[in-house]
Enzyme design. Sequence first.
Site, PDB file in Angstrom:
ATOM      1  N   ASP A  20       0.715  -1.057   0.120  1.00 28.22           N
ATOM      2  CA  ASP A  20       0.190  -0.057  -0.049  1.00 28.22           C
ATOM      3  C   ASP A  20       0.791   1.275  -0.071  1.00 28.22           C
ATOM      4  OD1 ASP A  20      -0.232   0.840   3.135  1.00 28.22           O
ATOM      5  OD2 ASP A  20       0.007  -0.996   2.992  1.00 28.22           O
ATOM      6  N   GLU A  31      -8.722   4.100  11.802  1.00 26.21           N
ATOM      7  CA  GLU A  31      -7.519   4.192  12.667  1.00 26.21           C
ATOM      8  C   GLU A  31      -7.664   5.440  13.421  1.00 26.21           C
ATOM      9  OE1 GLU A  31      -3.551   4.279  11.120  1.00 26.21           O
ATOM     10  OE2 GLU A  31      -4.642   4.133   9.165  1.00 26.21           O
ATOM     11  N   ASP A  89     -10.245   3.217   5.752  1.00 26.97           N
ATOM     12  CA  ASP A  89      -9.162   3.278   6.485  1.00 26.97           C
ATOM     13  C   ASP A  89      -9.638   3.922   8.050  1.00 26.97           C
ATOM     14  OD1 ASP A  89      -6.935   3.495   8.410  1.00 26.97           O
ATOM     15  OD2 ASP A  89      -5.780   4.078   6.518  1.00 26.97           O
TER      16      ASP A  89
END
Length: 200
Positions: A14, A102, A100
């Site tokens: 990534d 986080e 994503d």
Amino acid sequence: DRRRVHGSAKLGGDIADSVKTVANFRCLKQHLSFVIFRAYRSLGSLDPTAIPNIQHAYAAGFRDIDIYIFPCFKCGNPRNQVRTTVNALKGQPYHWIWLDVERHRWGSKEANRRFLAEMFDEAPKHGKPVGIYTSSAEWSKVVGNDWNAGARFKLWWPRWNNKKTLRDFRPFAGWRSCYIKQYFNERKACNIEFDCNYKE
């Protein structure tokens, strides 16, 4: 073949780096089978490197290309963050959309759940498979591990132990397995910085 681990297993990276050349990606193709590019940034805007890097990777021979969205909670309008990304990438040769999740400037767990619920509702409407990047520690901090709303999506799971296996997955928040494992971070090859990923 260095891209193959065993059977159908594949290595990938990534990437949230500057624009790279076709030659860079042709070199990287000798090491990796798939790439995942950041397409939307946590500061609340498209990543301008995504489209040229997708195009250059495709020209270099990559056919397994995904993108990820790093949400901006304080920007609001989670549906529009998805739409903005998908509309900008219309016609580009990518497959999965990864969201994503986080720790990064979120609100309360209740507000975060409402925000992500809208994003989770919007993302599948655009004809692409959708998955979530998170770990038990990150998910717990953002929304709490008692919230299972993400478990209907495939999981891209970080565990930086440098082991190319999915068998060390530890269930949480409704997930019983992972689809991709990010097994190490911050490698560099062919003038491209990437995190290391494995899938079967």
